[in-house]
Design an enzyme around this catalytic site. Structure first.
Site, PDB file in Angstrom:
ATOM      1  N   LYS A   1       0.800  -1.224   0.000  1.00  0.00           N
ATOM      2  CA  LYS A   1       0.000   0.000   0.000  1.00  0.00           C
ATOM      3  C   LYS A   1       0.835   1.279   0.000  1.00  0.00           C
ATOM      4  O   LYS A   1       0.434   2.279  -0.596  1.00  0.00           O
ATOM      5  CB  LYS A   1      -0.960  -0.008   1.191  1.00  0.00           C
TER       6      LYS A   1
ATOM      7  N   ASP B   1      -9.739   2.556   2.813  1.00  0.00           N
ATOM      8  CA  ASP B   1      -9.666   1.733   4.022  1.00  0.00           C
ATOM      9  C   ASP B   1     -10.134   2.475   5.265  1.00  0.00           C
ATOM     10  O   ASP B   1     -10.959   1.982   6.038  1.00  0.00           O
ATOM     11  CB  ASP B   1      -8.235   1.249   4.250  1.00  0.00           C
TER      12      ASP B   1
END
Length: 306
Positions: free
Chosen positions: A93, A129
């Site tokens: 990420k 997220d």
């Protein structure tokens, strides 16, 4: 669903071919993919392909195991092949942020991405997220606003949630415990600078965990500990859990992690990582397709798989 029949020599007829989502895939379909290492455990393919099929969209979702050293090659391949979108998961990420052409404001503040949209060869990165997790906390009555929050972990999921909470929930304090000293210090610094949230960071140990949990009101577990196939592990001894503690686990597979089972047994309010996972998946779906995600169908798939 189309069915095709052929006659057997005896005169009875039997199904020879039944059209399915897979049988419809042709050169007009575009690919969305998960980049992770490992990626094979992901429920993303089942979730997104059910959504694409429900809306009869010419898209297919696959999961790719991508070793960290080969992430730039994977991005170049996705660009060259015209992939419509990407999901980015552990451990990529943060590194993926440097491989896209543009990043939205929230993702830049977080410092990592979990979503990529391909706009005619130009890759745009974003992060869903933290928003998914914050929505789940609020729906469960565990809003971090004004509360003392303890976060375990300093990787991508922790970074997304810490910055999102700092920007949108304003906790009374945020303490982050982790095992990677440089990563931990960098996260605390970035959250402080980006959000103004009062934040501290310490290395995770038995002593620091015990002290932190004694005063925390909300516990956010953001490490992969407890994820399948190693699902009978937890960082938190059950003796440190108490009824007034609210416990969120970002691990979504299994749905009831050992941490959540022990927290529920101790009387804690528990929030499953499935809500974070489903929320960010629906946002990804909408970014790739321009259509509202079929939320009920995607939830049914998730429920059936967990």
């Amino acid at each position: 669903m189309a069915r095709f029949w052929v006659a057997a020599a005896s005169g009875w007829r039997r199904p020879w071919y039944e059209e399915t989502a897979m049988s419809r895939i042709d050169a007009s379909f575009r690919v969305c993919a998960l980049f992770g290492f490992p990626a094979r455990h992901s429920l993303g393919p089942a979730l997104h392909n059910a959504g694409f099929e429900a809306l009869n969209l010419p898209l297919v979702y696959v999961a790719h195991d991508v070793e960290p050293a080969r992430l730039p090659e994977a991005f170049a391949g996705a660009r060259a092949l015209g992939y419509r979108g990407l999901s980015i998961t552990m451990p990529h990420k943060v590194a993926a942020l440097r491989l896209v052409d543009e990043v939205d404001e929230m993702a830049r503040a977080i410092g990592c991405i979990n979503t990529v949209v391909n706009h005619d060869g130009r890759l745009a990165g974003s992060n869903a997220d933290g928003l998914g997790a914050l929505a789940a906390l609020r729906q469960a009555g565990a809003d971090p606003a004004g509360r003392r929050v303890l976060m375990l972990g300093s990787g991508g999921a922790a970074r997304a949630l810490a910055v999102t909470i700092g920007l949108q929930a304003k906790p009374a304090e945020l303490l982050i415990l982790g095992a990677i000293e440089d990563e931990l210090a960098g996260l605390a610094r970035d959250v402080s600078e980006q959000t103004g949230c009062p934040v501290r960071a310490e290395l995770l140990s038995d002593a620091t965990l015990a002290r932190a949990l004694a005063r925390a009101q909300v516990l956010l577990h953001c490490t992969p500990v407890g994820m399948k196939p190693d699902s009978e592990r937890t960082l938190v001894p059950p003796s440190l859990l108490r009824p007034d503690l609210m416990v969120f686990d970002a691990v979504y597979n299994p749905r009831q992690t050992l941490l959540l089972r022990q927290a529920a047994a101790a009387g804690c309010r528990v929030i499953q990582g499935t809500e974070m996972f489903l929320g960010q998946a629906m946002l990804q779906f909408e970014l790739w397709t321009g259509r509202p995600a079929p939320a009920e169908i995607m939830r049914q798939v998730l429920d059936a798989r967990l």
